[in-house]
Design a protein around this motif. Structure first.
Motif, PDB file in Angstrom:
ATOM      1  N   TYR A  18      84.524  22.509  20.686  1.00  0.00           N
ATOM      2  CA  TYR A  18      85.136  23.033  21.916  1.00  0.00           C
ATOM      3  C   TYR A  18      85.885  24.324  21.635  1.00  0.00           C
ATOM      4  O   TYR A  18      85.800  25.292  22.405  1.00  0.00           O
ATOM      5  CB  TYR A  18      86.078  21.977  22.497  1.00  0.00           C
ATOM      6  N   ALA A  19      86.602  24.362  20.498  1.00  0.00           N
ATOM      7  CA  ALA A  19      87.344  25.577  20.142  1.00  0.00           C
ATOM      8  C   ALA A  19      86.393  26.735  19.854  1.00  0.00           C
ATOM      9  O   ALA A  19      86.632  27.882  20.283  1.00  0.00           O
ATOM     10  CB  ALA A  19      88.231  25.300  18.932  1.00  0.00           C
ATOM     11  N   LYS A  27      84.994  28.161  23.040  1.00  0.00           N
ATOM     12  CA  LYS A  27      85.972  29.039  23.694  1.00  0.00           C
ATOM     13  C   LYS A  27      86.041  30.393  22.990  1.00  0.00           C
ATOM     14  O   LYS A  27      86.200  31.440  23.625  1.00  0.00           O
ATOM     15  CB  LYS A  27      87.358  28.381  23.675  1.00  0.00           C
ATOM     16  N   GLY A  73      82.148  32.007  23.107  1.00  0.00           N
ATOM     17  CA  GLY A  73      81.569  32.085  24.441  1.00  0.00           C
ATOM     18  C   GLY A  73      80.277  31.329  24.653  1.00  0.00           C
ATOM     19  O   GLY A  73      79.636  31.471  25.698  1.00  0.00           O
ATOM     20  N   GLU A  83      78.096  27.348  23.606  1.00  0.00           N
ATOM     21  CA  GLU A  83      78.226  26.018  23.031  1.00  0.00           C
ATOM     22  C   GLU A  83      77.465  25.904  21.713  1.00  0.00           C
ATOM     23  O   GLU A  83      76.294  26.270  21.627  1.00  0.00           O
ATOM     24  CB  GLU A  83      77.691  24.958  24.001  1.00  0.00           C
ATOM     25  N   LYS A 143      83.667  21.081  30.614  1.00  0.00           N
ATOM     26  CA  LYS A 143      84.540  22.133  30.072  1.00  0.00           C
ATOM     27  C   LYS A 143      86.002  21.893  30.425  1.00  0.00           C
ATOM     28  O   LYS A 143      86.746  22.791  30.820  1.00  0.00           O
ATOM     29  CB  LYS A 143      84.085  23.515  30.568  1.00  0.00           C
ATOM     30  N   ASN A 144      86.399  20.635  30.263  1.00  0.00           N
ATOM     31  CA  ASN A 144      87.755  20.245  30.629  1.00  0.00           C
ATOM     32  C   ASN A 144      88.392  19.395  29.534  1.00  0.00           C
ATOM     33  O   ASN A 144      89.190  18.512  29.817  1.00  0.00           O
ATOM     34  CB  ASN A 144      87.736  19.463  31.952  1.00  0.00           C
TER      35      ASN A 144
END
Length: 669
Positions: A69-70, A73, A76, A78, A224-225
């Motif tokens: 996930y990091a 982010k 940009g 997956e 994406k939460n």
């Protein structure tokens, strides 16, 4: 029949899983299998693959999720999707138990005990040795002696050098012989799961509490939460409780001057030794936040039934004592059950049989369709929970079952006995999988063994001497110690594969991982034993239970006793009680009790988990009564926080334990 489910289905749609997820999960799974014997046996650390929600796979899944996930982010895009992370996790969870109680914890003691522990006193050389198939056991006495004493200079060898010095010539034939039995058994389990997955996952929409936290994390990644998920105040509140608890208790473990919060309360002294409450004289209250969380996520009917029948079972034993029916333990006769200690507990012999028939009855229409599809009388229907068609699963089951029968027959077991013994093995495995998956029982143990039911129903004279030996040894290898069995995880994998897409790749990844996990676990355990010697390792439980199984086999070979009338009485009583329970459960929508609770009434697992199920049930009931679904959706995150926090702290203290002489145990060992 009421099919109550607290499961909240993730909103995200299925996405095709790429090869990288399968490869990553397989590599990490094999790494866990390689490390587990050293950690669990030599270091006596927190079990990495213990139970049906294993520690190491979840910690790896959590780290991978946060890192992926990091990175997403940061760059940009997956690296791994939520579903791919979930697939990697289930591959790790699937095989992590093989490296310990699921297979190798007792395997090499099973392979050597009949010869190594033979003495003039137990007369195994006269009674058992003439029956033992030579290809089952290493025939080199020096190789066996070194297994128990360790190689000369083994402690100073590197692992690769040590593996090269293992006397492989002595082990090649036994490992090949038993690998055939083990992999055929796994293949039959795979086919059974593929047959029943459509019924359990699609038709009955079975709630799978042990999957709820990984599914919720996967949904958060897909949407994406993940930050919102871990930043939820309810989840953080739940997370803080086990974190605070285990930081304090862990520090107390290493520094006794630090105060602690007791997580074990001895309630037995508050009950009398005699009378109605005499069975609770050794009662313990274990406080495990994670198990409370699983209990909250389970159906209220099921979580209530677990603790209710545990209490009721104790009262039943006390009532018998109150009325003067103090039945001696000797009335049990010869039993292989890992936990069975009283004749009253043989109720489970009848109860398991009736509940197995109930499972088949619930699936009667589905199974009829499977048979019609297998013989080409009905078009083949696919379910997302299946890896291959039910036609192939049916014929795979038939062929695998027949191969296991022939394996037993080749070594001397009569065909009809082999047919029934193999059937008993998989009957118990299917019922146990239902208990674990539907009940959210992360730690499970059988009360009775499959052979106990066979002996009770047919009598020991039905078995030949070879039949008794083969059944007793093969049961101990794979079908008795179900703390970390494969089949429940296969059902969990079927649920995940329903949403993952690409079932062929998923199936190939599982198959390769399972085969390699068996090989890696064998090598890792052999290397550990030849490095330090079984005598120096903490394998007392494995040795004791293996010797007990062999002593039972010897008794049945020499002078097989008939089962006592009390065993027959309580077996019939258990069948009658279970029949009433399943009829009421199926016919009355208001019926508050689930039959699987009765199946665990005398299990040692429920002695540990009963209070967790009581607290989880109470919290769930109060939540739904006064807050409804809206409050439940909030509080479920609180209880997920309890689970995540417990396992995070378990992972942290497991790492700390690598650098010390002892390890603080977060979860039950």
């Amino acid at each position: 029949m009421t099919l109550e489910s607290n499961e909240i289905e993730p909103r995200s749609q299925s996405r095709s899983v790429r090869k990288r997820a399968v490869i990553l999960g397989s590599v990490l799974a094999l790494l866990i299998c390689a490390v587990t014997p050293y950690n669990n046996v030599y270091l006596q650390g927190t079990p990495l693959g213990g139970g049906h929600f294993p520690l190491a796979p979840f910690c790896a899944f959590l780290i991978l999720t946060l890192v992926a996930y990091a990175l997403a982010k940061l760059i940009g895009r997956e690296i791994l999707t939520g579903m791919e992370l979930l697939v990697s996790w289930i591959l790790m969870a699937l095989v992590s138990g093989i490296a310990y109680t699921g297979l190798v914890r007792t395997f090499f003691i099973n392979m050597t005990a009949p010869y190594h522990f033979a003495t003039a006193g137990n007369r195994w050389a006269e009674t058992l040795h003439p029956l033992l198939p030579k290809s089952w056991y290493p025939q080199n006495p020096d190789a066996v002696q070194l297994l128990y004493n360790g190689l000369d200079g083994g402690r100073d060898m590197g692992w690769m050098e040590l593996i090269k010095n293992i006397p492989w010539s002595a082990w090649t034939t036994p490992l090949i012989t038993w690998s055939v039995f083990i992999l055929l058994s796994y293949f039959v389990m795979l086919c059974m799961v593929n047959i029943f997955a459509r019924q359990w996952v699609d038709n009955e929409r079975m709630n799978l509490p042990l999957l709820q936290v990984p599914l919720a994390m996967e949904e958060a990644v897909q949407n994406k939460n993940l930050g919102g998920f871990f930043g939820n105040p309810y989840l953080l509140a739940g997370l803080c409780i086990p974190v605070f608890l285990h930081i304090l208790n862990g520090l107390h473990f290493y520094y006794p001057s630090v105060p602690d919060i007791p997580t074990l309360i001895l309630a037995g002294p508050y009950f009398p030794k005699y009378g109605l409450f005499s069975a609770f004289h050794k009662l313990k209250i274990h406080l495990f936040p994670a198990y409370i969380g699983f209990a909250f996520l389970a159906s209220r009917q099921i979580s209530f039934s677990f603790w209710f029948f545990f209490i009721l079972g104790g009262l039943f034993i006390g009532a018998l004592s109150l009325f003067g029916l103090n039945i001696p333990a000797a009335a049990l006769g010869v039993t292989f059950g890992p936990n069975i200690t009283r004749p009253e507990e043989t109720q489970m012999l009848g109860a398991y049989g009736i509940f197995f028939l109930f499972i088949l009855w619930l699936a009667r229409r589905h199974l009829a369709d499977v048979v019609r599809e297998a013989f080409g009388r009905k078009p083949v229907e696919w379910s997302g929970a299946q890896w291959f068609s039910t036609r192939h699963a049916f014929w795979g089951f038939v062929i695998g079952y027949a191969a296991l029968i022939l394996w037993n027959w080749y070594f001397g077991m009569p065909l009809i006995v082999s047919f029934l013994v193999i059937g008993a093995f998989f009957m118990i495995m299917l019922v146990a999988s239902r208990i674990i998956c539907q009940g959210g029982v992360a730690y499970f143990s059988l009360t009775m063994a499959p052979l106990d039911g066979m002996m009770s129903f047919f009598g020991p004279q039905f078995f030949s001497k070879m039949g008794v030996l083969i059944a007793g040894v093969s049961q101990k290898v794979l079908f008795l110690d179900l703390r970390e069995s494969l089949m429940p995880s296969l059902f969990h994998a079927s649920k995940i594969s329903k949403r993952a897409g690409r079932p062929n790749m998923f199936l190939l990844g599982m198959t390769v991982t399972i085969i390699l996990a068996v090989a890696v676990s064998f090598i890792s355990m052999l290397a550990l034993c030849y490095k330090f010697g079984i005598r120096e390792l903490q394998l007392d439980w494995a040795t004791r239970t293996t010797l007990a199984a062999l002593q039972n086999v010897q008794t049945l070979v020499e002078s097989p006793p008939d089962p006592g009338h009390w065993v027959h009485f309580f077996s019939i009583l258990g069948a009658v009680v279970m029949l009433i329970l399943v009829v009421c459960y199926h016919r009355f929508y208001w019926w508050p009790i689930h039959p699987i609770g009765y199946l665990t009434a005398y299990s040692s697992a429920m002695k540990v988990l009963w209070f967790s199920f009581f607290v989880g049930w109470l919290a769930n009931s109060l939540c739904m009564r006064y807050g409804g679904v809206k409050l439940f959706n909030r509080l479920r995150l609180f209880f997920m926080g309890l689970i995540i926090g417990d396992f995070v702290m378990g992972g942290i203290w497991a790492i700390v334990g690598l650098f010390g002489d002892s390890s603080y145990m977060v979860l039950y060992n």
